[in-house]
Design a protein around this motif. Structure first.
Motif, PDB file in Angstrom:
ATOM      1  N   VAL A  65       0.871  -1.157   0.005  1.00 28.10           N
ATOM      2  CA  VAL A  65      -0.066   0.085  -0.001  1.00 28.10           C
ATOM      3  C   VAL A  65       0.812   1.303  -0.086  1.00 28.10           C
ATOM      4  O   VAL A  65       0.938   2.230  -0.988  1.00 28.10           O
ATOM      5  CB  VAL A  65      -1.046   0.143   1.124  1.00 28.10           C
ATOM      6  CG1 VAL A  65      -1.811   1.442   1.283  1.00 28.10           C
ATOM      7  CG2 VAL A  65      -2.006  -1.267   1.155  1.00 28.10           C
ATOM      8  N   THR A  66       1.666   1.431   1.157  1.00 27.83           N
ATOM      9  CA  THR A  66       2.219   3.052   1.182  1.00 27.83           C
ATOM     10  C   THR A  66       3.484   3.094   0.107  1.00 27.83           C
ATOM     11  O   THR A  66       3.405   4.117  -0.343  1.00 27.83           O
ATOM     12  CB  THR A  66       2.772   3.100   2.719  1.00 27.83           C
ATOM     13  OG1 THR A  66       3.812   1.834   3.024  1.00 27.83           O
ATOM     14  CG2 THR A  66       1.673   3.313   3.619  1.00 27.83           C
ATOM     15  N   ALA A  67       4.090   1.992  -0.091  1.00 29.75           N
ATOM     16  CA  ALA A  67       5.075   2.031  -1.217  1.00 29.75           C
ATOM     17  C   ALA A  67       4.323   2.469  -2.560  1.00 29.75           C
ATOM     18  O   ALA A  67       5.118   3.237  -3.276  1.00 29.75           O
ATOM     19  CB  ALA A  67       5.814   0.869  -1.537  1.00 29.75           C
ATOM     20  N   LYS A  68       3.203   2.084  -2.851  1.00 29.55           N
ATOM     21  CA  LYS A  68       2.585   2.475  -3.997  1.00 29.55           C
ATOM     22  C   LYS A  68       1.999   3.880  -3.883  1.00 29.55           C
ATOM     23  O   LYS A  68       2.115   4.685  -5.145  1.00 29.55           O
ATOM     24  CB  LYS A  68       1.408   1.637  -4.490  1.00 29.55           C
ATOM     25  CG  LYS A  68       1.896  -0.017  -4.528  1.00 29.55           C
ATOM     26  CD  LYS A  68       0.596  -0.689  -4.970  1.00 29.55           C
ATOM     27  CE  LYS A  68       0.819  -2.201  -5.152  1.00 29.55           C
ATOM     28  NZ  LYS A  68      -0.303  -3.062  -5.292  1.00 29.55           N
ATOM     29  N   LEU A  69       1.212   4.332  -2.912  1.00 26.35           N
ATOM     30  CA  LEU A  69       0.596   5.290  -2.877  1.00 26.35           C
ATOM     31  C   LEU A  69       1.632   6.697  -2.565  1.00 26.35           C
ATOM     32  O   LEU A  69       1.169   7.724  -2.718  1.00 26.35           O
ATOM     33  CB  LEU A  69      -0.484   5.434  -1.900  1.00 26.35           C
ATOM     34  CG  LEU A  69      -1.777   4.229  -2.427  1.00 26.35           C
ATOM     35  CD1 LEU A  69      -2.673   4.019  -1.587  1.00 26.35           C
ATOM     36  CD2 LEU A  69      -2.143   4.660  -3.709  1.00 26.35           C
ATOM     37  N   ASP A  70       2.405   6.508  -1.635  1.00 24.84           N
ATOM     38  CA  ASP A  70       3.066   7.696  -0.836  1.00 24.84           C
ATOM     39  C   ASP A  70       3.558   8.396  -2.116  1.00 24.84           C
ATOM     40  O   ASP A  70       4.488   7.908  -2.820  1.00 24.84           O
ATOM     41  CB  ASP A  70       4.000   7.228   0.281  1.00 24.84           C
ATOM     42  CG  ASP A  70       4.658   8.516   1.006  1.00 24.84           C
ATOM     43  OD1 ASP A  70       3.925   9.159   1.492  1.00 24.84           O
ATOM     44  OD2 ASP A  70       5.930   8.347   1.320  1.00 24.84           O
ATOM     45  N   HIS A  71       3.522   9.951  -1.821  1.00 28.33           N
ATOM     46  CA  HIS A  71       3.973  10.780  -2.762  1.00 28.33           C
ATOM     47  C   HIS A  71       3.812  10.469  -4.112  1.00 28.33           C
ATOM     48  O   HIS A  71       4.519  10.860  -5.120  1.00 28.33           O
ATOM     49  CB  HIS A  71       5.556  10.991  -2.577  1.00 28.33           C
ATOM     50  CG  HIS A  71       6.001  11.795  -1.313  1.00 28.33           C
ATOM     51  ND1 HIS A  71       5.613  11.141   0.052  1.00 28.33           N
ATOM     52  CD2 HIS A  71       6.011  13.242  -1.241  1.00 28.33           C
ATOM     53  CE1 HIS A  71       5.894  12.461   0.993  1.00 28.33           C
ATOM     54  NE2 HIS A  71       5.853  13.465   0.026  1.00 28.33           N
ATOM     55  N   ALA A  72       2.492  10.118  -4.631  1.00 25.21           N
ATOM     56  CA  ALA A  72       2.258   9.407  -5.887  1.00 25.21           C
ATOM     57  C   ALA A  72       0.778  10.562  -6.009  1.00 25.21           C
ATOM     58  O   ALA A  72       0.173  10.965  -5.460  1.00 25.21           O
ATOM     59  CB  ALA A  72       1.864   8.072  -6.030  1.00 25.21           C
ATOM     60  N   PHE A  73       0.864  10.447  -7.399  1.00 29.34           N
ATOM     61  CA  PHE A  73      -0.580  11.091  -8.137  1.00 29.34           C
ATOM     62  C   PHE A  73      -1.606   9.761  -8.504  1.00 29.34           C
ATOM     63  O   PHE A  73      -1.066   8.915  -9.245  1.00 29.34           O
ATOM     64  CB  PHE A  73      -0.358  11.963  -9.437  1.00 29.34           C
ATOM     65  CG  PHE A  73      -1.559  12.350 -10.033  1.00 29.34           C
ATOM     66  CD1 PHE A  73      -2.466  13.100  -9.428  1.00 29.34           C
ATOM     67  CD2 PHE A  73      -1.889  11.655 -11.348  1.00 29.34           C
ATOM     68  CE1 PHE A  73      -3.765  13.197 -10.210  1.00 29.34           C
ATOM     69  CE2 PHE A  73      -3.303  12.238 -12.097  1.00 29.34           C
ATOM     70  CZ  PHE A  73      -3.934  12.927 -11.405  1.00 29.34           C
ATOM     71  N   ALA A  74      -2.325   9.595  -7.637  1.00 28.09           N
ATOM     72  CA  ALA A  74      -3.489   8.543  -7.836  1.00 28.09           C
ATOM     73  C   ALA A  74      -4.534   9.011  -8.570  1.00 28.09           C
ATOM     74  O   ALA A  74      -5.142  10.345  -8.358  1.00 28.09           O
ATOM     75  CB  ALA A  74      -4.161   8.225  -6.637  1.00 28.09           C
ATOM     76  N   TYR A  75      -4.907   8.240  -9.732  1.00 23.04           N
ATOM     77  CA  TYR A  75      -5.995   8.569 -10.466  1.00 23.04           C
ATOM     78  C   TYR A  75      -6.751   7.587 -10.988  1.00 23.04           C
ATOM     79  O   TYR A  75      -6.444   6.339 -10.835  1.00 23.04           O
ATOM     80  CB  TYR A  75      -5.379   9.394 -11.953  1.00 23.04           C
ATOM     81  CG  TYR A  75      -4.577   8.227 -12.636  1.00 23.04           C
ATOM     82  CD1 TYR A  75      -4.927   7.543 -14.139  1.00 23.04           C
ATOM     83  CD2 TYR A  75      -3.106   8.057 -12.277  1.00 23.04           C
ATOM     84  CE1 TYR A  75      -4.230   6.967 -14.739  1.00 23.04           C
ATOM     85  CE2 TYR A  75      -2.555   6.976 -13.092  1.00 23.04           C
ATOM     86  CZ  TYR A  75      -2.901   6.616 -14.305  1.00 23.04           C
ATOM     87  OH  TYR A  75      -2.350   5.587 -15.104  1.00 23.04           O
ATOM     88  N   PHE A  76      -8.123   7.802 -11.397  1.00 22.91           N
ATOM     89  CA  PHE A  76      -9.073   6.825 -11.795  1.00 22.91           C
ATOM     90  C   PHE A  76      -8.812   6.426 -13.242  1.00 22.91           C
ATOM     91  O   PHE A  76      -8.675   7.184 -14.226  1.00 22.91           O
ATOM     92  CB  PHE A  76     -10.477   7.514 -11.724  1.00 22.91           C
ATOM     93  CG  PHE A  76     -11.616   6.624 -12.110  1.00 22.91           C
ATOM     94  CD1 PHE A  76     -11.429   5.121 -12.386  1.00 22.91           C
ATOM     95  CD2 PHE A  76     -12.800   7.006 -12.924  1.00 22.91           C
ATOM     96  CE1 PHE A  76     -12.551   4.333 -12.821  1.00 22.91           C
ATOM     97  CE2 PHE A  76     -13.816   6.432 -13.227  1.00 22.91           C
ATOM     98  CZ  PHE A  76     -13.775   5.047 -13.198  1.00 22.91           C
ATOM     99  N   ASP A  77      -8.490   5.303 -13.512  1.00 28.28           N
ATOM    100  CA  ASP A  77      -7.999   4.987 -14.917  1.00 28.28           C
ATOM    101  C   ASP A  77      -9.126   4.861 -15.819  1.00 28.28           C
ATOM    102  O   ASP A  77      -8.984   4.547 -17.160  1.00 28.28           O
ATOM    103  CB  ASP A  77      -7.168   3.504 -14.868  1.00 28.28           C
ATOM    104  CG  ASP A  77      -8.174   2.396 -14.520  1.00 28.28           C
ATOM    105  OD1 ASP A  77      -9.387   2.499 -14.275  1.00 28.28           O
ATOM    106  OD2 ASP A  77      -7.719   0.985 -14.275  1.00 28.28           O
ATOM    107  N   GLY A  78     -10.389   5.290 -15.481  1.00 28.75           N
ATOM    108  CA  GLY A  78     -11.564   5.206 -16.318  1.00 28.75           C
ATOM    109  C   GLY A  78     -12.038   6.590 -16.688  1.00 28.75           C
ATOM    110  O   GLY A  78     -12.985   7.009 -17.173  1.00 28.75           O
ATOM    111  N   ASN A  79     -11.111   7.573 -15.971  1.00 33.97           N
ATOM    112  CA  ASN A  79     -11.344   9.069 -16.621  1.00 33.97           C
ATOM    113  C   ASN A  79     -10.195   9.544 -17.496  1.00 33.97           C
ATOM    114  O   ASN A  79      -9.157   9.683 -17.065  1.00 33.97           O
ATOM    115  CB  ASN A  79     -11.272   9.878 -15.349  1.00 33.97           C
ATOM    116  CG  ASN A  79     -11.582  11.346 -15.184  1.00 33.97           C
ATOM    117  OD1 ASN A  79     -10.889  12.032 -15.986  1.00 33.97           O
ATOM    118  ND2 ASN A  79     -12.970  11.762 -15.286  1.00 33.97           N
TER     119      ASN A  79
END
Length: 143
Positions: A65-79
């Protein structure tokens, strides 16, 4: 049965394209994540009297979890708009993570639950987006 939980924090950027409020804009949060696990107490060995070792929970959450999300831009892959922003960031070697839902706290709690359940007996995910706003997902609500 016994429940235990461990809390984590991570920083992440996102946007809610099409939202009718200020979260329509690109912005970030310092999230708090509580991972609750449920089980019987271990009867023997070095971990006797525990549901799980908190260090084991920490290792799994960090990896998945945190290695993936920390200081990332998370986005909806359907938008489409969010994907365009992610593509630009990726071209600039910035960290992004595609999610299969809008990046609301509610959607992210379900995703995090799904990421962790192959490795931990997760019974609930609590995700705080601000110091005063959080959601709780109790497993298997979306099945």
């Amino acid at each position: 049965m016994m429940k235990i939980a461990k809390e984590f924090t991570f920083d992440m950027a996102h946007m809610l394209d099409g939202h009718d409020g200020k979260c329509h804009n690109l912005h970030g949060h310092t999230y708090t994540l509580q991972v609750e696990v449920t089980g019987d107490l271990i009867a023997t060995g070095s971990k006797a009297g525990m549901v799980l070792d908190y260090g084991d929970i920490k290792r799994v959450v960090k990896e998945h979890v945190t290695a993936k999300l920390d200081h990332a831009f998370a986005y909806f892959d359907g938008n489409e708009n969010e994907c365009r922003i992610a593509k630009l960031l990726e071209e600039m070697n910035r960290k992004t993570v595609a999610l299969p839902c809008r990046t609301t706290a509610e959607g992210m709690a379900i995703v995090i639950y799904d990421w962790l359940t192959p490795y931990l007996p997760v019974s609930a995910i609590r995700l705080g987006e601000t110091p005063t706003s959080f959601c709780e997902y109790v497993g298997d609500m979306h099945d």
